[in-house]
Enzyme design. Sequence first.
Site, PDB file in Angstrom:
ATOM      1  N   ASN A  56       0.902  -1.357  -0.100  1.00 26.97           N
ATOM      2  CA  ASN A  56      -0.024  -0.121  -0.083  1.00 26.97           C
ATOM      3  C   ASN A  56       0.839   1.067   0.002  1.00 26.97           C
ATOM      4  O   ASN A  56       1.457   1.666   1.212  1.00 26.97           O
ATOM      5  CB  ASN A  56      -0.842   0.134   1.197  1.00 26.97           C
ATOM      6  CG  ASN A  56      -1.857   1.278   1.286  1.00 26.97           C
ATOM      7  OD1 ASN A  56      -1.816   2.194   0.343  1.00 26.97           O
ATOM      8  ND2 ASN A  56      -2.515   1.257   2.464  1.00 26.97           N
ATOM      9  N   TRP A  57       1.076   1.809  -1.129  1.00 22.96           N
ATOM     10  CA  TRP A  57       1.926   2.847  -1.302  1.00 22.96           C
ATOM     11  C   TRP A  57       1.298   4.177  -0.792  1.00 22.96           C
ATOM     12  O   TRP A  57       2.025   5.144  -0.511  1.00 22.96           O
ATOM     13  CB  TRP A  57       2.295   3.366  -2.819  1.00 22.96           C
ATOM     14  CG  TRP A  57       3.101   1.911  -3.540  1.00 22.96           C
ATOM     15  CD1 TRP A  57       3.450   0.925  -3.098  1.00 22.96           C
ATOM     16  CD2 TRP A  57       3.629   2.058  -4.870  1.00 22.96           C
ATOM     17  NE1 TRP A  57       4.341   0.340  -3.838  1.00 22.96           N
ATOM     18  CE2 TRP A  57       4.316   0.826  -4.960  1.00 22.96           C
ATOM     19  CE3 TRP A  57       3.466   3.071  -5.949  1.00 22.96           C
ATOM     20  CZ2 TRP A  57       4.818   0.553  -6.249  1.00 22.96           C
ATOM     21  CZ3 TRP A  57       4.160   2.771  -7.077  1.00 22.96           C
ATOM     22  CH2 TRP A  57       4.857   1.693  -7.052  1.00 22.96           C
ATOM     23  N   LYS A  58       0.196   4.138  -0.560  1.00 19.96           N
ATOM     24  CA  LYS A  58      -0.157   5.370   0.143  1.00 19.96           C
ATOM     25  C   LYS A  58      -0.268   6.703  -0.791  1.00 19.96           C
ATOM     26  O   LYS A  58      -0.064   6.471  -1.892  1.00 19.96           O
ATOM     27  CB  LYS A  58       0.167   5.518   1.375  1.00 19.96           C
ATOM     28  CG  LYS A  58      -0.323   4.377   2.434  1.00 19.96           C
ATOM     29  CD  LYS A  58      -0.170   4.647   3.931  1.00 19.96           C
ATOM     30  CE  LYS A  58      -0.348   3.176   4.742  1.00 19.96           C
ATOM     31  NZ  LYS A  58      -0.223   3.368   6.052  1.00 19.96           N
ATOM     32  N   GLU A 105      -7.054   4.851   7.616  1.00 19.92           N
ATOM     33  CA  GLU A 105      -6.738   6.204   7.096  1.00 19.92           C
ATOM     34  C   GLU A 105      -8.036   6.829   6.366  1.00 19.92           C
ATOM     35  O   GLU A 105      -8.041   8.081   6.488  1.00 19.92           O
ATOM     36  CB  GLU A 105      -5.528   6.511   6.390  1.00 19.92           C
ATOM     37  CG  GLU A 105      -4.347   6.149   7.384  1.00 19.92           C
ATOM     38  CD  GLU A 105      -2.931   5.361   6.638  1.00 19.92           C
ATOM     39  OE1 GLU A 105      -2.947   5.554   5.287  1.00 19.92           O
ATOM     40  OE2 GLU A 105      -2.292   5.122   7.319  1.00 19.92           O
ATOM     41  N   GLU A 163      -6.225  -4.979  10.157  1.00 22.09           N
ATOM     42  CA  GLU A 163      -5.098  -3.848  10.258  1.00 22.09           C
ATOM     43  C   GLU A 163      -5.410  -3.429  11.703  1.00 22.09           C
ATOM     44  O   GLU A 163      -6.199  -2.210  11.609  1.00 22.09           O
ATOM     45  CB  GLU A 163      -4.919  -3.008   9.241  1.00 22.09           C
ATOM     46  CG  GLU A 163      -4.754  -3.583   7.964  1.00 22.09           C
ATOM     47  CD  GLU A 163      -4.048  -2.393   7.009  1.00 22.09           C
ATOM     48  OE1 GLU A 163      -2.810  -2.754   6.654  1.00 22.09           O
ATOM     49  OE2 GLU A 163      -4.575  -1.505   6.766  1.00 22.09           O
ATOM     50  N   GLY A 217       2.019   2.329  10.779  1.00 21.15           N
ATOM     51  CA  GLY A 217       2.697   3.140  10.550  1.00 21.15           C
ATOM     52  C   GLY A 217       3.343   3.698  12.044  1.00 21.15           C
ATOM     53  O   GLY A 217       4.050   4.750  12.319  1.00 21.15           O
ATOM     54  N   SER A 270       2.657  -2.264  10.472  1.00 22.18           N
ATOM     55  CA  SER A 270       4.202  -2.248  10.972  1.00 22.18           C
ATOM     56  C   SER A 270       4.722  -3.634  10.308  1.00 22.18           C
ATOM     57  O   SER A 270       5.637  -4.222  11.217  1.00 22.18           O
ATOM     58  CB  SER A 270       4.583  -1.754  12.147  1.00 22.18           C
ATOM     59  OG  SER A 270       3.954  -0.563  12.470  1.00 22.18           O
ATOM     60  N   GLY A 285       2.478  -1.275   4.286  1.00 20.87           N
ATOM     61  CA  GLY A 285       2.650   0.200   3.932  1.00 20.87           C
ATOM     62  C   GLY A 285       4.024   0.583   3.735  1.00 20.87           C
ATOM     63  O   GLY A 285       4.589   0.310   2.819  1.00 20.87           O
ATOM     64  N   GLY A 286       4.893   1.166   4.896  1.00 17.10           N
ATOM     65  CA  GLY A 286       6.206   1.572   4.891  1.00 17.10           C
ATOM     66  C   GLY A 286       7.183   0.774   4.006  1.00 17.10           C
ATOM     67  O   GLY A 286       7.760   1.121   3.272  1.00 17.10           O
TER      68      GLY A 286
HETATM   69  P1  PGA Z   1       2.325   0.196   7.670  1.00 16.79           P
HETATM   70  O1  PGA Z   1       0.954   0.269   6.929  1.00 16.79           O
HETATM   71  O2  PGA Z   1       2.852  -1.180   7.239  1.00 16.79           O
HETATM   72  O3  PGA Z   1       3.079   1.363   7.124  1.00 16.79           O
HETATM   73  O4  PGA Z   1       2.223   0.354   9.158  1.00 16.79           O
HETATM   74  C1  PGA Z   1       0.032  -0.553   6.651  1.00 16.79           C
HETATM   75  C2  PGA Z   1      -1.165  -0.165   6.096  1.00 16.79           C
HETATM   76  O5  PGA Z   1      -1.524   0.970   6.448  1.00 16.79           O
HETATM   77  O6  PGA Z   1      -1.742  -0.599   5.165  1.00 16.79           O
END
Ligand code: PGA
Length: 249
Positions: free
Chosen positions: A9-11, A96, A166, A172, A212, A233-234
């Site tokens: 998930n590049w956001k 989010e 999640e 994050g 995370s 994500g990250g």
């Molecule tokens: P994260 O994000 O791996 O940076 O915690 C996961 C997500 O929001 O899908």
Amino acid sequence: MRKKIVAGNWKMNKNLNEGIILANELIEKLISSSIDVEVILGVPFTHLEKITSISKKYSVSAQNCSAQESGAFTGEISTKMIQSTGAKYVILGHSERRIFHKENNSDLAKKVDLCLMDDLIVIYCCGETLSDRESGNHFMVVKSQIEDVLFHLSGEQMSKLVIAYEPVWAIGTGVTASSDQAQEMHAFIRSIFTQKYGLELSRGLSILYGGSCKPSNAQDIFSKEDVDGGLIGGASLNANDFYQIINAF
Ligand code: PGA
């Protein structure tokens, strides 16, 4: 056998050029590997078509869609538009979006229906906040996020979805749910689907963990019986890290 999936998930990260570079770095690694994992890249709307067109080594996902079919909704992106880019998936219900864009379960139910109408596979996110967990409400919160948004679907429709658990407190933050906490919730989620749709469906449902997840903890989390992969994500913004996670089964 359930499908194993690792979805990035590049956001709102990477401009188009940077996204192409990242995708190409990943393709180079995927070309020489024969792992049986579906890799999905959840990219910004502006990148969907390009990232889809450069490789078949992964599938591409949008990160949201409009709750309306078409019309005077300035700035919105419809499921038909997403489908026309070649993308196959849509991430819905990410915390989010629930928090910053006030998306509620009834908006999300409409979005799920539109995705199904346009043959897009939904990766439906659910998860509790820290205060939900501390007050012992985490199972109830996740249950209602699932029931309110998905339980109007037929079994056939439901069998096309992917679920992502999640916990909001892990997204994050660097804090990960322990693999036992993830397994406990994943088994609970599967049991909710068993009750509503039966064992065959629930056994086939891929349930991803997100929050995370990184190379150092992915193997432990993915080793759990009811964890079928991750929504990352990250760590999906770095090809090496993401590839290590893809290989963590
Ligand atoms: P994260 O994000 O791996 O940076 O915690 C996961 C997500 O929001 O899908």
